[in-house]
Design an enzyme around this catalytic site. Sequence first.
Site, short mmCIF file in Angstrom:
data_model
loop_
_atom_site.label_atom_id
_atom_site.label_comp_id
_atom_site.label_asym_id
_atom_site.label_seq_id
_atom_site.Cartn_x
_atom_site.Cartn_y
_atom_site.Cartn_z
CG ASP A 35 -6.72 -0.60 -3.26
OD1 ASP A 35 -5.55 -0.40 -2.93
OD2 ASP A 35 -7.30 -1.68 -3.07
CG ASP A 36 -2.55 -0.12 -5.25
OD1 ASP A 36 -2.40 0.00 -4.03
OD2 ASP A 36 -2.32 -1.19 -5.86
CB CYS A 71 -3.58 -2.15 0.72
SG CYS A 71 -3.36 -2.07 -1.07
CG ASP A 306 -4.60 2.12 -0.45
OD1 ASP A 306 -4.14 2.55 -1.51
OD2 ASP A 306 -5.05 0.95 -0.33
CG ASN A 307 -0.68 2.11 -1.58
OD1 ASN A 307 -1.26 1.32 -0.85
ND2 ASN A 307 -0.61 1.96 -2.90
#
Length: 467
Positions: A35-36, A71, A306-307
């Site tokens: 995540d991130d 997200c 996700d990014n």
Amino acid sequence: AAVVRGLALAALLVLSPVGATRQARRPNVVLILTDDQDVCLGGMTPLKKTNALIAEMGMTFLNAYVPSALCCPSRASILTGKYPHNHHVVNNTLEGNCSSKLWQKIQEPYTFPALLKTMCGYQTFFAGKYLNEYGAEDAGGVGHVPPGWSFWYALEKNSKYYNYTLSVNGKAQRHGENYSVDYLTDVLANMSLDFLEYKSNFEPFFMMVSTPAPHSPWTAAPQYTKSFQNVSAPRNSNFNIHGKNKHWLIRQAKTPMTNSSIQFLDDAYRKRWQTLLSVDDLVEKLVKKLELNGELDNTYIFYTSDNGFHTGQFSLPIDKRQLYEFDIKVPLLVRGPGIKPNQTNKMLVANIDLGPTILDIAGYDLNKTRMDGMSLLPLLRGDINETWRSDFLVEYQGEGYNGSDPTCPGLGPGVTHCFPDCVCEDSYNNTYACVRTLSTSWDLQYCEFDDREVFVEVYNLTADPHQ
């Protein structure tokens, strides 16, 4: 213990003879989603074991992107294989279709895990963060279990490390702040190991493990809180400089940044790395368990985020949601049957390709889907004659509040995610669409904003890699 009992019971219900089917069974798939986690600013550096166990044993995609650097839209793209303009999840709010009733009705029944379970006979396991508004009362609460999952251990709402609620197959399970039983990254690892221990040995499986790390609040496991003491955010050529030729949200950033902002982002950068050390442990545990079970050679393992993320680029302290490389580019590592070790691939790939790839691995006819992505399987197998895309879409619809931020009255209504020194990371008119072009001849980006200026940004990344 409850998790173990539940999985054990499920295994007993489907016990079948193993020997004859093991050799001919379709491959298993594991998808690990962080995540991130950036790739442009050193986000993979702490993951020594992950690099050794996945990247060095398989393929690293050097140009992997997300269609939206946030997200919920990005996760929706992974699940559906579609661009945001087709799955209609545009930001992290219920109003932006994040885990809304509409999403549940229109998109969830056709996600790739749903197809794997119903059409391909896979047992499916999910653990971790799903979509940011998952569990919201207006969207069915944690009692809602999306179609397609045999085992469901989903985090209510956004990333946390302690003091959270999980939906355990639709029942709320609350966790506190005792490291040994509550630290979410480790809980996800243990649940995953339990699944591998007690699952059916008759059906192939798909696992999606979605960690909170390295998302805020960046709470490291106790044994890692002293790691990387001398690490700070990279001071590359776009760090702490004014984006004077960019759209207004970038132009409003204060340059030079205050000492407190720089100290804050350096601290965040260090803590993000610390949280990733537990992800590295999770990867090692999963690979060892698969090897112990004799299943590693018949299992594809995907690792991605996700990014991306920024820390000080164009004087924006910390966030994502921008159109630049540091926010839209992500790590993507894959190992599995037929993939030679230590490979790199320069093709333009995206997270909308994950669903088609995994369905292709399972033997599903991709012509029956309405996905925008392409199967990566030919690239993974080294098919040099495969024709591939040279263009990819990036899109985002900004979030904002109708009222003015009381700390930033000068900026007017519509901004959000503002820092104490009044630098805001998002707004309603931070809404854009881009074409990212990458081929042997071109490395370009063209973006248009839906704002009063109808602002346009164009980059030649060959000449200007830091944009």
